[in-house]
Structure formats: C-alpha cells, structure tokens
Enzyme design. Structure first.
Site, PDB file in Angstrom:
ATOM      1  N   ARG A 180      75.093  44.828  -7.451  1.00 18.67           N
ATOM      2  CA  ARG A 180      74.375  45.681  -8.412  1.00 18.67           C
ATOM      3  C   ARG A 180      73.145  46.259  -7.713  1.00 18.67           C
ATOM      4  O   ARG A 180      72.317  45.509  -7.203  1.00 18.67           O
ATOM      5  CB  ARG A 180      73.958  44.842  -9.620  1.00 18.67           C
ATOM      6  CG  ARG A 180      73.622  45.610 -10.889  1.00 18.67           C
ATOM      7  CD  ARG A 180      74.868  46.055 -11.637  1.00 18.67           C
ATOM      8  NE  ARG A 180      75.730  44.977 -12.067  1.00 18.67           N
ATOM      9  CZ  ARG A 180      75.691  44.413 -13.277  1.00 18.67           C
ATOM     10  NH1 ARG A 180      74.806  44.802 -14.160  1.00 18.67           N
ATOM     11  NH2 ARG A 180      76.562  43.474 -13.604  1.00 18.67           N
ATOM     12  N   SER A 185      77.639  48.059 -15.554  1.00 17.41           N
ATOM     13  CA  SER A 185      77.655  47.505 -16.907  1.00 17.41           C
ATOM     14  C   SER A 185      76.607  48.170 -17.783  1.00 17.41           C
ATOM     15  O   SER A 185      76.650  49.373 -18.005  1.00 17.41           O
ATOM     16  CB  SER A 185      77.469  45.989 -16.839  1.00 17.41           C
ATOM     17  OG  SER A 185      77.594  45.401 -18.113  1.00 17.41           O
ATOM     18  N   HIS A 186      75.625  47.400 -18.249  1.00 14.07           N
ATOM     19  CA  HIS A 186      74.620  47.908 -19.187  1.00 14.07           C
ATOM     20  C   HIS A 186      73.371  48.419 -18.489  1.00 14.07           C
ATOM     21  O   HIS A 186      72.436  48.866 -19.153  1.00 14.07           O
ATOM     22  CB  HIS A 186      74.210  46.777 -20.144  1.00 14.07           C
ATOM     23  CG  HIS A 186      73.610  45.607 -19.433  1.00 14.07           C
ATOM     24  ND1 HIS A 186      74.387  44.612 -18.878  1.00 14.07           N
ATOM     25  CD2 HIS A 186      72.321  45.281 -19.165  1.00 14.07           C
ATOM     26  CE1 HIS A 186      73.591  43.723 -18.312  1.00 14.07           C
ATOM     27  NE2 HIS A 186      72.328  44.098 -18.472  1.00 14.07           N
ATOM     28  N   LYS A 239      82.252  44.840  -9.398  1.00 17.80           N
ATOM     29  CA  LYS A 239      82.732  43.531  -9.823  1.00 17.80           C
ATOM     30  C   LYS A 239      84.064  43.289  -9.119  1.00 17.80           C
ATOM     31  O   LYS A 239      84.993  44.094  -9.254  1.00 17.80           O
ATOM     32  CB  LYS A 239      82.915  43.489 -11.338  1.00 17.80           C
ATOM     33  CG  LYS A 239      81.615  43.624 -12.113  1.00 17.80           C
ATOM     34  CD  LYS A 239      81.838  43.543 -13.617  1.00 17.80           C
ATOM     35  CE  LYS A 239      80.527  43.640 -14.379  1.00 17.80           C
ATOM     36  NZ  LYS A 239      80.713  43.540 -15.848  1.00 17.80           N
ATOM     37  N   ASP A 282      79.319  47.579 -24.536  1.00 15.76           N
ATOM     38  CA  ASP A 282      78.382  47.893 -23.463  1.00 15.76           C
ATOM     39  C   ASP A 282      78.995  48.931 -22.532  1.00 15.76           C
ATOM     40  O   ASP A 282      80.095  49.448 -22.793  1.00 15.76           O
ATOM     41  CB  ASP A 282      77.939  46.628 -22.728  1.00 15.76           C
ATOM     42  CG  ASP A 282      79.062  45.940 -21.963  1.00 15.76           C
ATOM     43  OD1 ASP A 282      80.238  46.269 -22.200  1.00 15.76           O
ATOM     44  OD2 ASP A 282      78.760  45.055 -21.133  1.00 15.76           O
ATOM     45  N   ASP A 299      80.507  49.129 -19.593  1.00 18.31           N
ATOM     46  CA  ASP A 299      81.850  48.985 -19.028  1.00 18.31           C
ATOM     47  C   ASP A 299      82.828  48.382 -20.020  1.00 18.31           C
ATOM     48  O   ASP A 299      83.959  48.069 -19.675  1.00 18.31           O
ATOM     49  CB  ASP A 299      81.821  48.176 -17.734  1.00 18.31           C
ATOM     50  CG  ASP A 299      81.258  46.772 -17.905  1.00 18.31           C
ATOM     51  OD1 ASP A 299      80.489  46.554 -18.859  1.00 18.31           O
ATOM     52  OD2 ASP A 299      81.555  45.895 -17.075  1.00 18.31           O
ATOM     53  N   ASP A 354      83.280  45.589 -21.470  1.00 18.15           N
ATOM     54  CA  ASP A 354      83.839  44.234 -21.397  1.00 18.15           C
ATOM     55  C   ASP A 354      83.167  43.306 -22.398  1.00 18.15           C
ATOM     56  O   ASP A 354      83.608  42.173 -22.597  1.00 18.15           O
ATOM     57  CB  ASP A 354      83.761  43.662 -19.984  1.00 18.15           C
ATOM     58  CG  ASP A 354      82.338  43.487 -19.470  1.00 18.15           C
ATOM     59  OD1 ASP A 354      81.398  44.039 -20.076  1.00 18.15           O
ATOM     60  OD2 ASP A 354      82.166  42.799 -18.441  1.00 18.15           O
ATOM     61  N   ARG A 355      82.085  43.770 -23.051  1.00 12.14           N
ATOM     62  CA  ARG A 355      81.427  42.989 -24.098  1.00 12.14           C
ATOM     63  C   ARG A 355      81.484  43.764 -25.411  1.00 12.14           C
ATOM     64  O   ARG A 355      81.380  44.992 -25.423  1.00 12.14           O
ATOM     65  CB  ARG A 355      79.967  42.708 -23.754  1.00 12.14           C
ATOM     66  CG  ARG A 355      79.781  41.732 -22.624  1.00 12.14           C
ATOM     67  CD  ARG A 355      78.329  41.345 -22.471  1.00 12.14           C
ATOM     68  NE  ARG A 355      77.503  42.473 -22.056  1.00 12.14           N
ATOM     69  CZ  ARG A 355      76.187  42.529 -22.238  1.00 12.14           C
ATOM     70  NH1 ARG A 355      75.553  41.553 -22.864  1.00 12.14           N
ATOM     71  NH2 ARG A 355      75.504  43.568 -21.804  1.00 12.14           N
ATOM     72  N   HIS A 359      80.416  37.851 -24.077  1.00 10.01           N
ATOM     73  CA  HIS A 359      81.598  37.837 -23.215  1.00 10.01           C
ATOM     74  C   HIS A 359      82.591  36.845 -23.819  1.00 10.01           C
ATOM     75  O   HIS A 359      82.230  35.709 -24.124  1.00 10.01           O
ATOM     76  CB  HIS A 359      81.250  37.393 -21.790  1.00 10.01           C
ATOM     77  CG  HIS A 359      80.585  38.437 -20.960  1.00 10.01           C
ATOM     78  ND1 HIS A 359      81.267  39.478 -20.389  1.00 10.01           N
ATOM     79  CD2 HIS A 359      79.288  38.599 -20.603  1.00 10.01           C
ATOM     80  CE1 HIS A 359      80.434  40.235 -19.699  1.00 10.01           C
ATOM     81  NE2 HIS A 359      79.219  39.722 -19.818  1.00 10.01           N
TER      82      HIS A 359
END
Length: 456
Positions: free
Chosen positions: A14, A103-104, A113, A249, A251, A253-254, A336
């Site tokens: 990141r 992500s966020h 990732k 979020d 990407d 995934d949440r 998650h």
C-alpha cells in the site's frame, strides 16, 4: 531510491502513486512474486490479476504482469474487479493472484493484495517478506524488463458473470419477500459487481448511490467504517422507506449494513446472524471471530451448538485459522466476512446475500432481527498517537490489575464482564483501543479511564 519496507505492510502492499508505488516497483514485485512462489515449491506457471477503478490500476497491473512474464509465468488478466472477484478467480481457477487496489484509502494511493492458488493468503510470514526482499534487490539493480524478455503469455478473461452465478448458488434469494435495498458503492467496485449479482431476476428493488466508477471518490471516501461516510446511505434509506441499506468499501470486499431506520448495524451483529445461518446448514461447525468482535458472537455460536475460535486481528490470521480448523465462517468487527464455501476468503457480497436472505425470509424489520443480537455496548476502535507503544501498554497493565491475555496486544477482562483491548498499529505509532461493557454508561466510563492513561 524507493524503500519497499515503507509500502510492503503486514498483509499487502500500500503506497502513494507514483512516489512510492509506480510501474518499476510493480514490475519488480511481479518478478519477485513468481520467484518466491517457485522458491517455496508452490505453483507459479500462471497467475491471475485484477484491478479496481483507480486510474493507476491498469498500468500497475500491466507492469506487474510484465515482471511475472519475464520469469516465465503466463498471466490471465481479469481486468476490472472487486477483491473478492479476484479471490473467486484464484479459487475457481486454482491460480495465484494479484489484486490492484488500495481498498478504502484516499485517491492518491494504490496497492496490491496477493494470494496463493486457492485464494490462500500471503502475509509477512507466508511469503510477503521474501517478496519484498527479492523485489528490493531487483529495484536496486536498476534493470527493467524488455519486450524480448517476456517469456510467459498474456490472456484477457472476464469473470464477472461466473462470479455472480457462483455467489447466487451459495445463497438462494428466489423465494424471499420483495425488499427495497439502497446500495452505496462509494464510487468503488460495488458499482460494478452489485448490478451483476443483485440486478436482475431477484425480488429486490435496488436504489443505487454513487455507482459511477471513480477512483477520485468525488462524493465521500469509500470507507464505511467511518460514520461520516454512511450519512448519505442513512438519509436515502429513511427518505425512500427502504428495508435495508448496504455500503461497500472501495474494493467491495467489505459490506456494512444499515437498518430500515437508517441506523448502522454492528458488524459483530452481522457476524452472529450469518453464523446462525451457517450453523443451521452445518450443525456443530467452527466459527472464527477476532478478539475485538463483541462477546455476543461466541455466546450466540455456543447457544446454537457451534464452536467459536478467537483469533488475532488481520485477514491472514483469520484465513490461517479457517484453514487449520475447517471453520465454516469467520467474521471481523471491521466487516470482513470469510466463508469456507468461498475458499476461506473474505467477501462482502456473500455476507450481504446472507443478510438479505435472512431479512427476506420473514416479516420482521431488520432492526427487530438485530435486536436479538445486541447485548452489549461497544466503543468502536479509537486510535491514539503514542511514541512508546510498548511502554504505554506496560503502564496500562500496572494501572488496571485485572485478568490480561496477550493474543493480540493486551486484552483486559474486568469482573463485571467488561473488556478492553489495546494493541499497537503495525505501521504507525498508534495504539488502538476497543472497549465493550454490559451498559453504555459502563462502556463510556471504562473507555474514558483507558484513554486517560493512554493519552497522559
């Protein structure tokens, strides 16, 4: 010279683009990824990649692919996708994968990732440290991949329809009552995946918010963990009289949930609700929860005949325990959610489907369903800047002479059942505090006592 130790974190890569993460860095990481997998005796003849809506994603993914191809690996480019779509690709195709997303994080960031074949995690202890060292050596050498050095092949392959079909086979929504659902994609990848999964043939009326893919996040940050980023969703649910609101979020995934009143539903409550559904299908199964989820999670799991297992915070720990125990489901308070049916990987979309199925299978509103799972008052995570985190944690132990465990930071358990967890950040000089108590008053008092010690 770029120092990769600043951007290769505990679980992923990141950094800001282009000063920390750029095409030469991505290319070096692609080469190092394949080298590391082969050095460890793990399959790396082909890898799969995907990227989110950030403008830098395609170029970074291409550079990473060139690095992998220079090492002789074939690359399957899935193109645009959510992180859980990449995990689906890694699982169903049994390939290592790389997802390009921050992500966020704000717009100036991007990241990677990584996973092994079957969506198995890559963290510091499972290959990421070696990848960083190898990539640093490649960068320090200064050489770039040339066209003639691309030994591996390249193929584009869209997986969106197959991903949607797979998820809808896992949770049947065909017989639920009609529901009105507001979805805030935050200009992230939910705007791409939600229409494919929820958009047709189901008794759902979808009211979209910010479905336009835009990595500059013009409406609000794609981080629903921050209450300010749920305000628009909450207002739209109230305005439209919707049954439920979902927020993803960046990407996707949440997934965060808002009830029909526009009130946020705790991710611990969602964990407990989904756990009950999974235990109905697999009685006696193991359910994973991290140590900052509410006590209600292990209580509910035991009450329904399941076996709760407590883990450290972080997806590599959850996934490791999922594999070790054969757990059917796992949840984190950060929203998650992990499923054995999804290769032990996390997917916000599957958690959303379970929540919609539960809500739509009976007549009560979501607030009434959630109330059965709300037994305690929680502070949420509170961060404090602390120069000497180890010294401060020792000070906390002296200030509160109660039962302490050290699974992740320190967790203090008080005689009345209240608890507080204090753990250091992996990347910043921060202590993170979570407090839970039987009442809101007791929680506030304990929270303030803890913060007084942490911040003095």
């Amino acid at each position: 010279m770029i120092d990769l130790s600043r951007i290769v974190k505990a679980y992923d890569v990141r950094g800001t683009v282009p000063d920390q993460l750029n095409e030469p860095v991505a290319e070096a990481l692609g080469r190092a990824f394949v080298q590391t997998l082969r050095n460890r005796g793990e399959f790396a003849e082909k890898i799969v990649t995907a990227h989110d809506m950030r403008a830098s994603g395609p170029a970074l993914a291409t550079a990473f692919a060139n690095g992998a191809r220079a090492e002789g690996a074939d690359v399957l480019e899935a193109g645009l996708g959510s992180t859980d779509l990449l995990y689906y690709a890694s699982g169903v195709l049994d390939l290592p994968g790389a997802m390009f997303t921050a992500s966020h994080n704000p717009a100036q960031y991007n990241g990677i990732k990584l996973c092994k074949q079957g969506a198995k995690p890559v963290g510091q202890d499972s290959g990421l440290a070696e990848i960083r060292e190898r990539a640093q050596q490649i960068l320090d050498g200064g050489s770039r991949v040339r066209e003639g050095e691309l030994k591996g092949g390249l193929e584009q392959y869209s997986l969106l329809e197959r991903y949607a079909t797979h998820l809808l086979k896992l949770v049947d929504l065909s017989d639920i009552r009609p529901l009105t659902v507001v979805v805030d994609a935050g200009n992230g990848m939910g705007g791409y995946t939600v229409p494919a999964v929820l958009g047709s043939g189901l008794p759902l009326t979808i009211i979209p918010l910010y479905f336009e893919l835009d990595g500059t996040f013009p409406n609000h940050e794609a981080n629903p963990l921050e209450p300010a980023n749920l305000v628009d969703l909450q207002a739209k649910v109230r305005e439209t009289g919707a049954d439920i609101g979902l927020a993803f979020d960046g990407d996707a995934d949440r997934c965060f949930v808002v009830d029909e009143r526009g009130e946020a539903v705790s991710p611990s409550v969602i964990t407990a609700m989904v756990a009950v559904r999974e235990l109905e299908k697999d009685p006696g199964a193991t359910i994973i929860h991290n140590l900052i989820t509410s006590k209600v999670v292990p209580e509910i799991v035991r009450e329904h005949g399941g076996q709760p297992v407590r883990t450290r915070v972080g997806h590599s720990f959850i996934k490791g325990e999922m594999a070790r125990t054969g757990a059917v489901f796992g949840g984190e308070h950060s929203a998650h959610y992990y499923f054995r049916d999804f290769w032990g990987a996390d997917t916000g979309m599957l958690a959303a489907l379970h929540t919609l199925a539960l809500l739509g299978s009976q007549a009560a509103p979501l607030s009434a369903l959630a109330k059965d799972f709300e037994r305690y008052a929680a502070s949420g995570e509170i961060n404090s800047t602390v120069a000497d985190t180890a010294g401060k944690m020792a000070e906390i132990e002296q200030a509160f002479p109660v039962e302490i465990d050290r699974l992740d930071g320190i967790t203090l358990t008080f005689p009345d059942g209240s608890w507080a967890n204090v753990r250091p950040s992996n990347t910043e000089p921060l202590l993170r505090l979570n407090v839970e108590a039987p009442t809101a008053e007791r929680m506030a008092a304990l929270r303030d006592e803890m913060l007084a010690v942490i911040r003095r």
